[in-house]
Design a protein around this motif. Structure first.
Motif, PDB file in Angstrom:
ATOM      1  N   GLU A   1       0.830  -1.209   0.000  1.00  0.00           N
ATOM      2  CA  GLU A   1       0.000   0.000   0.000  1.00  0.00           C
ATOM      3  C   GLU A   1       0.862   1.256   0.000  1.00  0.00           C
ATOM      4  N   GLU A   2       1.981   1.231   0.725  1.00  0.00           N
ATOM      5  CA  GLU A   2       2.886   2.376   0.739  1.00  0.00           C
ATOM      6  C   GLU A   2       3.537   2.568  -0.633  1.00  0.00           C
ATOM      7  N   GLU A   3       3.916   1.451  -1.257  1.00  0.00           N
ATOM      8  CA  GLU A   3       4.554   1.521  -2.566  1.00  0.00           C
ATOM      9  C   GLU A   3       3.572   2.026  -3.630  1.00  0.00           C
ATOM     10  N   MET A   4       2.326   1.561  -3.565  1.00  0.00           N
ATOM     11  CA  MET A   4       1.315   1.963  -4.532  1.00  0.00           C
ATOM     12  C   MET A   4       0.728   3.339  -4.225  1.00  0.00           C
ATOM     13  N   GLY A   5       0.866   3.758  -2.969  1.00  0.00           N
ATOM     14  CA  GLY A   5       0.321   5.050  -2.571  1.00  0.00           C
ATOM     15  C   GLY A   5      -1.187   5.068  -2.500  1.00  0.00           C
ATOM     16  N   THR A   6      -1.783   3.914  -2.202  1.00  0.00           N
ATOM     17  CA  THR A   6      -3.242   3.838  -2.135  1.00  0.00           C
ATOM     18  C   THR A   6      -3.662   2.690  -1.238  1.00  0.00           C
ATOM     19  N   ARG A   7      -4.882   2.733  -0.770  1.00  0.00           N
ATOM     20  CA  ARG A   7      -5.446   1.656   0.049  1.00  0.00           C
ATOM     21  C   ARG A   7      -5.797   0.473  -0.849  1.00  0.00           C
ATOM     22  N   LEU A   8      -5.415  -0.710  -0.452  1.00  0.00           N
ATOM     23  CA  LEU A   8      -5.681  -1.915  -1.236  1.00  0.00           C
ATOM     24  C   LEU A   8      -6.657  -2.856  -0.549  1.00  0.00           C
ATOM     25  N   VAL A   9      -6.579  -2.909   0.785  1.00  0.00           N
ATOM     26  CA  VAL A   9      -7.379  -3.851   1.568  1.00  0.00           C
ATOM     27  C   VAL A   9      -8.201  -3.085   2.594  1.00  0.00           C
ATOM     28  N   VAL A  10      -9.467  -3.479   2.722  1.00  0.00           N
ATOM     29  CA  VAL A  10     -10.350  -2.898   3.731  1.00  0.00           C
ATOM     30  C   VAL A  10     -10.681  -3.999   4.728  1.00  0.00           C
ATOM     31  N   ARG A  11     -10.267  -3.824   5.989  1.00  0.00           N
ATOM     32  CA  ARG A  11     -10.497  -4.832   7.019  1.00  0.00           C
ATOM     33  C   ARG A  11     -11.590  -4.360   7.965  1.00  0.00           C
ATOM     34  N   THR A  12     -12.535  -5.250   8.244  1.00  0.00           N
ATOM     35  CA  THR A  12     -13.558  -4.999   9.249  1.00  0.00           C
ATOM     36  C   THR A  12     -13.438  -6.080  10.324  1.00  0.00           C
ATOM     37  N   THR A  13     -14.275  -6.016  11.303  1.00  0.00           N
ATOM     38  CA  THR A  13     -14.213  -7.024  12.369  1.00  0.00           C
ATOM     39  C   THR A  13     -14.668  -8.386  11.880  1.00  0.00           C
ATOM     40  N   ARG A  14     -15.422  -8.445  10.790  1.00  0.00           N
ATOM     41  CA  ARG A  14     -15.989  -9.716  10.327  1.00  0.00           C
ATOM     42  C   ARG A  14     -15.320 -10.275   9.083  1.00  0.00           C
ATOM     43  N   ARG A  15     -14.741  -9.416   8.240  1.00  0.00           N
ATOM     44  CA  ARG A  15     -14.177  -9.929   6.995  1.00  0.00           C
ATOM     45  C   ARG A  15     -13.220  -8.896   6.412  1.00  0.00           C
ATOM     46  N   ILE A  16     -12.574  -9.274   5.319  1.00  0.00           N
ATOM     47  CA  ILE A  16     -11.753  -8.320   4.593  1.00  0.00           C
ATOM     48  C   ILE A  16     -12.330  -8.167   3.190  1.00  0.00           C
ATOM     49  N   ASP A  17     -12.127  -6.988   2.630  1.00  0.00           N
ATOM     50  CA  ASP A  17     -12.557  -6.714   1.264  1.00  0.00           C
ATOM     51  C   ASP A  17     -11.433  -5.967   0.565  1.00  0.00           C
ATOM     52  N   PHE A  18     -11.589  -5.756  -0.733  1.00  0.00           N
ATOM     53  CA  PHE A  18     -10.531  -5.145  -1.515  1.00  0.00           C
ATOM     54  C   PHE A  18     -11.072  -3.941  -2.267  1.00  0.00           C
ATOM     55  N   THR A  19     -10.294  -2.893  -2.316  1.00  0.00           N
ATOM     56  CA  THR A  19     -10.662  -1.706  -3.071  1.00  0.00           C
ATOM     57  C   THR A  19     -10.549  -2.018  -4.560  1.00  0.00           C
ATOM     58  N   PRO A  20     -11.135  -1.180  -5.426  1.00  0.00           N
ATOM     59  CA  PRO A  20     -10.946  -1.396  -6.872  1.00  0.00           C
ATOM     60  C   PRO A  20      -9.473  -1.463  -7.268  1.00  0.00           C
ATOM     61  N   GLU A  21      -8.651  -0.606  -6.633  1.00  0.00           N
ATOM     62  CA  GLU A  21      -7.216  -0.643  -6.935  1.00  0.00           C
ATOM     63  C   GLU A  21      -6.600  -1.965  -6.475  1.00  0.00           C
ATOM     64  N   GLY A  22      -7.089  -2.479  -5.342  1.00  0.00           N
ATOM     65  CA  GLY A  22      -6.591  -3.750  -4.850  1.00  0.00           C
ATOM     66  C   GLY A  22      -6.912  -4.902  -5.784  1.00  0.00           C
ATOM     67  N   ARG A  23      -8.118  -4.901  -6.338  1.00  0.00           N
ATOM     68  CA  ARG A  23      -8.497  -5.977  -7.265  1.00  0.00           C
ATOM     69  C   ARG A  23      -7.680  -5.904  -8.553  1.00  0.00           C
ATOM     70  N   LYS A  24      -7.419  -4.676  -9.021  1.00  0.00           N
ATOM     71  CA  LYS A  24      -6.582  -4.528 -10.214  1.00  0.00           C
ATOM     72  C   LYS A  24      -5.168  -5.027  -9.935  1.00  0.00           C
ATOM     73  N   LEU A  25      -4.633  -4.648  -8.777  1.00  0.00           N
ATOM     74  CA  LEU A  25      -3.285  -5.091  -8.416  1.00  0.00           C
ATOM     75  C   LEU A  25      -3.220  -6.609  -8.332  1.00  0.00           C
ATOM     76  N   GLY A  26      -4.283  -7.236  -7.789  1.00  0.00           N
ATOM     77  CA  GLY A  26      -4.302  -8.686  -7.684  1.00  0.00           C
ATOM     78  C   GLY A  26      -4.176  -9.361  -9.033  1.00  0.00           C
ATOM     79  N   ALA A  27      -4.892  -8.839 -10.038  1.00  0.00           N
ATOM     80  CA  ALA A  27      -4.827  -9.419 -11.384  1.00  0.00           C
ATOM     81  C   ALA A  27      -3.428  -9.258 -11.977  1.00  0.00           C
TER      82      ALA A  27
END
Length: 298
Positions: free
Chosen positions: A42-68
């Motif tokens: 996230e520091e290298e990309m300069g953006t949020r990639l993962v959103v963590r909640t108490t029940r699960r984790i999700d991914f931002t649009p930028e995170g999903r693109k990075l994953g691909a």
């Protein structure tokens, strides 16, 4: 700070499992190390990639693109090591969609490895579309998927068959309908969990739904998930019903954690294919593996 392969591999595993804990176990890392890798990305990309909640984790649009991108980068690295290093002279690079990767390859690789102890495998798991793309772009020697390509650059040979089934929770309601032989179409008013776009299983389910004249807009879709194990656990937990490969459902059916309803007609049947690039000259190892794969009769 330079981007490192280990960070990308950690991120891909977190996306695949949907869990920092499971990713850490699978990669033999501590959970703080996994968190550190994600934070560094996230520091290298300069953006949020993962959103963590108490029940699960999700991914931002930028995170999903990075994953691909990360999946392609790691597959290309494995391909480079296989073709450009002495160590990789006996490495076979395979991209596989979910069902072949989880329920077919383990047995195949175990059997082939006994006969060819000098061979090592680099396995890249993706959905069916990603598997075809990996072979088409030369990132993998072979692809295993339930989706037959329509690209002129690829050739496909069937090597085993499967069928789609409908799985439901084990409740008095569904037990009664199982005993009565209720049609699958009469169960489709229930909450349903579907695979995400790009999945061969989703395309197989879509063929069945088209055959019986039901569109996705007619279903009560409560979730779209790209992980077979999560789908089975959610169905067993009573969240909804789902279409699934019979191979993927087998263990849960045998242990009576879910009920299985067969789909009628030919639309339930599906083939799995081994995919190659048409213009490539296959190595002896690739030819030997494809011959073995087609001859085991799974």
């Amino acid at each position: 700070m330079a981007l490192e392969f280990k960070q990308l591999r950690t991120f891909v595993e977190v996306m695949r499992t949907g869990s920092f804990t499971d990713a850490a176990q699978n990669l033999f890392l501590s959970q703080p190390t996994v968190s550190q890798h994600i934070r560094q990305l996230e520091e290298e990309m300069g953006t949020r990639l993962v959103v963590r909640t108490t029940r699960r984790i999700d991914f931002t649009p930028e995170g999903r693109k990075l994953g691909a991108y990360a999946e392609d980068i790691l597959a290309l690295r494995d391909k480079m090591m296989a073709n450009c290093s002495r160590r990789g002279s006996c490495i076979l690079s395979i991209s596989a969609s979910t069902i072949p990767s989880a329920y077919i390859l383990p047995s195949v690789l175990r059997q082939f490895g006994r006969e060819h102890p000098e061979v090592y495998f680099s396995i890249h798991q993706s959905d069916s579309d990603g598997t075809l793309r990996s072979v088409r772009e030369g990132l993998s020697d072979l692809g295993l998927t339930g989706l037959k390509p329509d690209s002129e650059e690829l050739e496909a040979e069937p090597f085993c068959s499967d069928k789609m089934v409908l799985i439901t929770p084990v409740t008095p309601y569904f037990l009664e309908r199982k005993e009565k032989g209720t049609k699958v179409t009469d169960l489709l008013d229930q909450p349903i969990i579907l695979r995400e776009e790009g999945s061969g299983s989703l395309k197989a389910a879509d063929r069945y739904l088209a055959e019986v004249g039901i569109g996705e807009q007619d279903l009560h879709v409560v979730a779209r998930i790209n992980d077979q194990e999560s789908i089975k656990n959610m169905v067993a937990g009573g969240v909804g019903i789902s279409f699934l490969s019979s191979r993927a459902a087998e263990e849960f059916v045998q242990t009576r954690r879910v009920l299985c309803f067969d789909l009628p007609g030919d639309t339930a049947e599906r083939q799995f294919y081994v995919i190659r690039r048409k213009n490539d000259i296959p190595s002896d190892l690739i030819l030997e593996f494809v011959k073995f794969l087609k001859g085991i009769g799974m």
